[in-house]
Design a protein around this motif. Structure first.
Motif, PDB file in Angstrom:
ATOM      1  N   VAL A 430       0.824  -1.204   0.000  1.00  0.00           N
ATOM      2  CA  VAL A 430       0.000   0.000   0.000  1.00  0.00           C
ATOM      3  C   VAL A 430       0.863   1.261   0.000  1.00  0.00           C
ATOM      4  O   VAL A 430       0.486   2.284  -0.582  1.00  0.00           O
ATOM      5  CB  VAL A 430      -0.972  -0.007   1.192  1.00  0.00           C
ATOM      6  N   ASP A 431       2.035   1.206   0.618  1.00  0.00           N
ATOM      7  CA  ASP A 431       2.927   2.370   0.599  1.00  0.00           C
ATOM      8  C   ASP A 431       3.357   2.698  -0.827  1.00  0.00           C
ATOM      9  O   ASP A 431       3.415   3.873  -1.219  1.00  0.00           O
ATOM     10  CB  ASP A 431       4.154   2.127   1.480  1.00  0.00           C
ATOM     11  N   GLU A 432       3.657   1.668  -1.614  1.00  0.00           N
ATOM     12  CA  GLU A 432       4.017   1.894  -3.014  1.00  0.00           C
ATOM     13  C   GLU A 432       2.838   2.461  -3.794  1.00  0.00           C
ATOM     14  O   GLU A 432       3.013   3.338  -4.652  1.00  0.00           O
ATOM     15  CB  GLU A 432       4.493   0.590  -3.662  1.00  0.00           C
ATOM     16  N   LEU A 433       1.630   1.970  -3.514  1.00  0.00           N
ATOM     17  CA  LEU A 433       0.432   2.484  -4.177  1.00  0.00           C
ATOM     18  C   LEU A 433       0.248   3.968  -3.864  1.00  0.00           C
ATOM     19  O   LEU A 433       0.003   4.775  -4.767  1.00  0.00           O
ATOM     20  CB  LEU A 433      -0.794   1.691  -3.718  1.00  0.00           C
ATOM     21  N   ARG A 434       0.366   4.348  -2.610  1.00  0.00           N
ATOM     22  CA  ARG A 434       0.232   5.755  -2.233  1.00  0.00           C
ATOM     23  C   ARG A 434       1.250   6.618  -2.964  1.00  0.00           C
ATOM     24  O   ARG A 434       0.924   7.710  -3.443  1.00  0.00           O
ATOM     25  CB  ARG A 434       0.396   5.903  -0.719  1.00  0.00           C
ATOM     26  N   GLN A 435       2.477   6.127  -3.052  1.00  0.00           N
ATOM     27  CA  GLN A 435       3.519   6.901  -3.720  1.00  0.00           C
ATOM     28  C   GLN A 435       3.223   7.064  -5.202  1.00  0.00           C
ATOM     29  O   GLN A 435       3.421   8.145  -5.776  1.00  0.00           O
ATOM     30  CB  GLN A 435       4.885   6.234  -3.520  1.00  0.00           C
ATOM     31  N   GLU A 436       2.718   5.993  -5.839  1.00  0.00           N
ATOM     32  CA  GLU A 436       2.383   6.068  -7.267  1.00  0.00           C
ATOM     33  C   GLU A 436       1.232   7.043  -7.511  1.00  0.00           C
ATOM     34  O   GLU A 436       1.262   7.833  -8.461  1.00  0.00           O
ATOM     35  CB  GLU A 436       2.014   4.679  -7.792  1.00  0.00           C
ATOM     36  N   LEU A 437       0.225   6.996  -6.657  1.00  0.00           N
ATOM     37  CA  LEU A 437      -0.898   7.922  -6.796  1.00  0.00           C
ATOM     38  C   LEU A 437      -0.430   9.369  -6.616  1.00  0.00           C
ATOM     39  O   LEU A 437      -0.880  10.279  -7.315  1.00  0.00           O
ATOM     40  CB  LEU A 437      -1.992   7.591  -5.785  1.00  0.00           C
TER      41      LEU A 437
END
Length: 465
Positions: A430-437
């Motif tokens: 989820v941390d990677e998802l937040r960063q991508e968003l």
């Protein structure tokens, strides 16, 4: 896939009971005190176990416009939404992941995604969303959003003659895409379902509705659509059909016990009787209805007529959130001001049943999901009752529905597979998802375009503003 939740609190009749819950091969095998541990033992002490909720209407890709859309009614809001730069496949993927995560962390284990399709990449769009939902592990009901009329056709003509550009894709071609999507992606046993989903009477011909009905019957698919979200759509139905939209949809055979209808704000008593007769389901989206000034759906009337009702967040640019618990709270207490007879008001336990079993009924799977019942599939959510927002200890379901619970989901399972543990989604980073968003977006403001201004001028005239 085998585990036993020990000493967990469940709702029982009008009270609560502390029990053990056995899960074997992805299904609820037993519910009773002091059961033998099967598989992994999970500590349920000071936790509440509920069936997973349904986010029964949303548009995942709208995540990219949340917080920026103007304070507009739906028809002008849509014109502005269409005015944004087109989506790309990576945005579809990331926003589906984000929608799944936010749904899970607010109590939902199933999502109905009225998925916006990229023109020319329709099947690829569906494939990408399918991949995202599979990776997270949420149960997904993908309802590709289709239409066969141009945007301007969605506003009543009034006394002026209006000409509308033909839609870029034919009705037949659209139906072919949906049938191919069913062949490629409809895998209910794997947690991926395809629905037929014309956007609504405002942008769809009878040919599209009837073609969807035929596909639904041929492949045993559920049906989904917007219905009478705004006063303008009520006016449009009279212009198009000379009767209400509900009467017309019944006449052409679209309503059934497999049909879920989002919003349903502007229905009269005869319409409500038709929904009850056809066993259609209303998906209540209170937050977007308020955000867009659409109105307050007559939910208490639906319930008194024994129409099945469940909840949805709607898309994240007409609600700006995918917090399902927030939608359930608002969808419950909002109606205390529409009917002075408090005996009809929605209690927290009724709201929980609407969000779980109500969603399952609408998707024709109440025999498999929606309640803590032996034999049903284990789509479950475990809430931490020691969380500050669920204290002090009073009524757990009352606190969950009427309070402002934050970070209260401890664990979640879909078909017996754990996908949330200790408050975190475990299947993706989820941390990677937040960063991508974050990286793929920027701070911005939206300014009214010439196209939106033209549509606004006509809308104000037709609506007498």
């Amino acid at each position: 896939m085998n585990f036993t939740i020990q000493n967990v609190l469940i709702a029982f009749s009008d009270d609560y009971a502390t029990v053990d819950v056995q899960i074997i091969d992805g299904a609820i095998a037993a519910i009773a005190p002091n059961l033998q541990v099967i598989g992994t033992a999970i500590d349920g002490k000071n936790k509440l176990l509920l069936p997973g909720f349904f986010n029964a209407h949303t548009h995942s890709s709208e995540m990219w416009q949340r917080g920026i859309m103007s304070v507009f009614p739906l028809e002008l809001w849509l014109a502005e939404l269409y005015d944004f730069a087109p989506l790309d496949p990576e945005q579809v993927y990331l926003s589906a992941l984000g929608t799944a995560v936010e749904t899970l962390l607010s109590g939902g284990t199933s999502v109905v995604d009225h998925l916006v399709l990229i023109p020319g990449l329709e099947l690829e769009t569906i494939a990408i969303a399918t991949r995202a939902y599979r990776e997270v592990g949420i149960r997904a009901f993908i309802a590709p959003l289709i239409q066969d009329e141009s945007l301007s056709a969605g506003i009543p003509s009034g006394e002026s003659a209006q000409k509308h550009e033909p839609y870029f894709r034919s009705t037949a071609a659209t139906l072919e895409i949906i049938e191919e999507a069913v062949r490629q992606f409809h895998r209910p046993d794997e947690g991926i379902n395809i629905l037929v989903a014309p956007t609504g009477i405002q942008l769809c011909t009878d040919a599209l509705f009837q073609g969807c009905t035929e596909l639904s019957d041929r492949y045993n698919l559920c049906r989904h659509s917007h219905l009478l979200e705004t006063k303008a759509q009520e006016k449009l139905a009279q212009e198009k059909y000379g009767c209400t939209a509900v009467e017309h949809l019944k006449r052409i055979g679209y309503l059934s016990d497999r049909t879920t209808l989002a919003h349903c704000v502007w229905l009269n008593d005869a319409d409500i009787a038709i929904l009850a007769e056809t066993q259609s389901t209303v998906v209540h989206n209170p937050l977007s209805n308020l955000r867009l000034g659409s109105g307050i759906a007559p939910i208490l009337k639906y319930r008194q007529a024994e129409v099945n009702v469940t909840f949805g967040c709607d898309g994240a640019s007409s609600n700006d959130s995918q917090d399902l618990l927030e939608a359930i709270k608002m969808g419950s207490i909002l109606h205390n001001v529409t009917n002075s007879d408090y005996q009809h008001w929605i209690t927290p336990r009724q709201a929980v049943e609407m969000a779980s079993l109500g969603g399952a009924k609408g998707l024709n799977i109440a025999d498999k999901l929606g309640s803590l019942t032996v034999g049903k599939q284990a789509d479950l959510v475990l809430y931490d009752l020691t969380n500050l927002s669920l204290l002090p200890r009073t009524d757990p379901i009352g606190l969950l529905v009427l309070g402002r619970p934050t970070n209260v989901v401890n664990s979640a399972w879909v078909n017996g597979k754990q996908i949330v543990a200790d408050g975190k989604v475990t299947t993706i980073n989820v941390d990677e998802l937040r960063q991508e968003l974050f990286n793929r977006s920027q701070w911005e403001t939206k300014r009214k375009s010439e196209t939106v201004a033209q549509i606004e001028a006509h809308y104000r005239t037709v609506m007498g503003l």
